[in-house]
Write an enzyme that holds these catalytic residues in place. Structure first.
Site, PDB file in Angstrom:
ATOM      1  CG  LEU A 138      12.674 -37.565 -16.406  1.00 45.46           C
ATOM      2  CD1 LEU A 138      13.536 -38.591 -15.674  1.00 45.46           C
ATOM      3  CD2 LEU A 138      13.083 -36.169 -16.039  1.00 45.46           C
ATOM      4  CE1 TYR A 191      19.604 -35.244 -13.854  1.00 46.06           C
ATOM      5  CE2 TYR A 191      18.788 -33.166 -13.009  1.00 46.06           C
ATOM      6  CZ  TYR A 191      18.974 -34.037 -14.066  1.00 46.06           C
ATOM      7  OH  TYR A 191      18.518 -33.706 -15.310  1.00 46.06           O
ATOM      8  NE  ARG A 196      38.019 -44.068 -14.919  1.00 46.66           N
ATOM      9  CZ  ARG A 196      38.068 -44.937 -15.929  1.00 46.66           C
ATOM     10  NH1 ARG A 196      38.938 -45.924 -15.915  1.00 46.66           N
ATOM     11  NH2 ARG A 196      37.260 -44.805 -16.959  1.00 46.66           N
ATOM     12  CG  HIS A 255      34.566 -49.356 -16.222  1.00 47.67           C
ATOM     13  ND1 HIS A 255      35.908 -49.063 -16.201  1.00 47.67           N
ATOM     14  CD2 HIS A 255      34.051 -48.702 -17.289  1.00 47.67           C
ATOM     15  CE1 HIS A 255      36.202 -48.269 -17.210  1.00 47.67           C
ATOM     16  NE2 HIS A 255      35.079 -48.026 -17.894  1.00 47.67           N
ATOM     17  CD  GLU A 291      12.342 -36.703 -22.260  1.00 44.07           C
ATOM     18  OE1 GLU A 291      11.807 -36.062 -21.340  1.00 44.07           O
ATOM     19  OE2 GLU A 291      13.089 -37.672 -22.064  1.00 44.07           O
ATOM     20  CE  LYS A 304      15.411 -34.522 -13.006  1.00 43.94           C
ATOM     21  NZ  LYS A 304      15.627 -34.024 -14.353  1.00 43.94           N
TER      22      LYS A 304
END
Ligand code: PDD
Length: 286
Positions: free
Chosen positions: A207, A34, A103, A105, A183, A150
């Site tokens: 990040l 994202y 589903r 993995h 961070e 991210k």
């Protein structure tokens, strides 16, 4: 609160109508990435940088955009969503997940990625809040080893900020065993000691924030000395000034860490200057 949402080609003004399947891999495995972009005066800020980071995150997890879309097409969706919202100051959330498949993995041979965008109005912190600064608690960094991606897997960040808030703090400063201060749960971190700014280096442990990178550029341009290096908790608590950087918070002072005041509980002079440089930079860029 009014919100504009977009899911795979369709815009919604009622967010409850915007839906993704329960078998979407973003939901089942956190298999997605994202970005969060801020708008000022109805214009996106740092678009190119955010989109380049999204592109990198996608590549790092071998995730394609939905068929027929490239990064420019995603940018166009974000711009259109913002325009439809009519919000001047907003946060634009962009998520790409690996789509809906039964589903299992491992990454499926074939899947159609899901693109979701939401736009929410954003009220920045008041000057009064800025002058008070934030209180942050130090916590162990329990995230995985690819914090540079991210990803929507934010459970360790969720637990850290929740613990911080329950204890009366507004942020969590994360400390990785054997590495140092990395961070915050949702922001990058800088300290100032004897006029030198320090922040954790670009690495798998953090990040690489877009705001962080703009701040580093402004430091260089204004001959403010800085180093990208890890530092420990002792250096953090001994700092003259501490501030965080992030899309929503811009440059925000931290004036208390654990039970200790930083700079007697006041935003420091260099933090003030850097925050001002950043605000000017935003105005010039949009
Ligand atoms: N958070 N570090 C982490 C762990 C983050 O989640 C973020 C951003 C940052 C700051 O990056 P940037 O300057 O590019 O916003 C640093 C976003 C805003 C979020 O998850 O909502």
């Amino acid at each position: 609160m009014p919100v504009v949402a977009y899911v795979d080609g369709e815009f919604f003004t009622d967010i409850s109508q915007a839906k993704v399947s329960i078998e979407d891999r973003g939901y089942q495995f956190g298999d997605g990435v994202y970005e969060v972009i801020r708008s000022y005066d109805g214009k996106l800020f740092g678009t190119q940088e955010h989109m380049a980071r999204l592109d990198r995150s996608l590549k790092e997890i071998e995730l394609d955009l939905p068929p027929g879309m490239d990064i420019d097409a995603v940018t166009a969706v974000a711009r259109e969503a913002l325009a439809r919202s009519t919000f001047a100051s907003a946060l634009i959330y962009i998520q790409v997940s690996r789509g809906t498949v039964p589903r299992d993995h491992s990454i499926p041979e074939e899947s159609r990625s899901t693109l979701v965008v939401t736009v929410r109005p954003f009220t920045p912190a008041t000057q009064e809040v800025w002058e008070t600064g934030l209180a942050a608690i130090t916590l162990p960094d329990q995230r995985w080893l690819r914090c540079d991606i991210k990803t929507v897997n934010l459970l360790a960040n969720v637990l850290a900020i929740t613990k911080a808030r329950r204890m009366g703090f507004q942020e969590a400063i994360l400390i990785r065993e054997g590495v140092g201060v990395t961070e915050c749960s949702r922001n990058n971190l800088f300290i100032v000691k004897d006029g030198l700014c320090l922040t954790a280096p670009r690495s798998n442990w953090i990040l690489t924030g877009i705001t962080r990178n703009f701040v580093l550029r402004l430091l260089a341009e204004n001959n403010i000395p800085y180093e990208e290096t890890f530092f420990d908790k002792g250096a953090l608590l001994a700092a003259d000034e501490v501030f965080l950087t992030g899309t929503g918070n811009e440059v925000m002072p931290i004036t208390k860490i654990d039970e200790q005041l930083i700079n007697e509980g006041q935003p420091g002079p260099l933090t003030r200057r850097i925050a001002e440089l950043f605000r000017e930079f935003v105005q010039k860029s949009i």
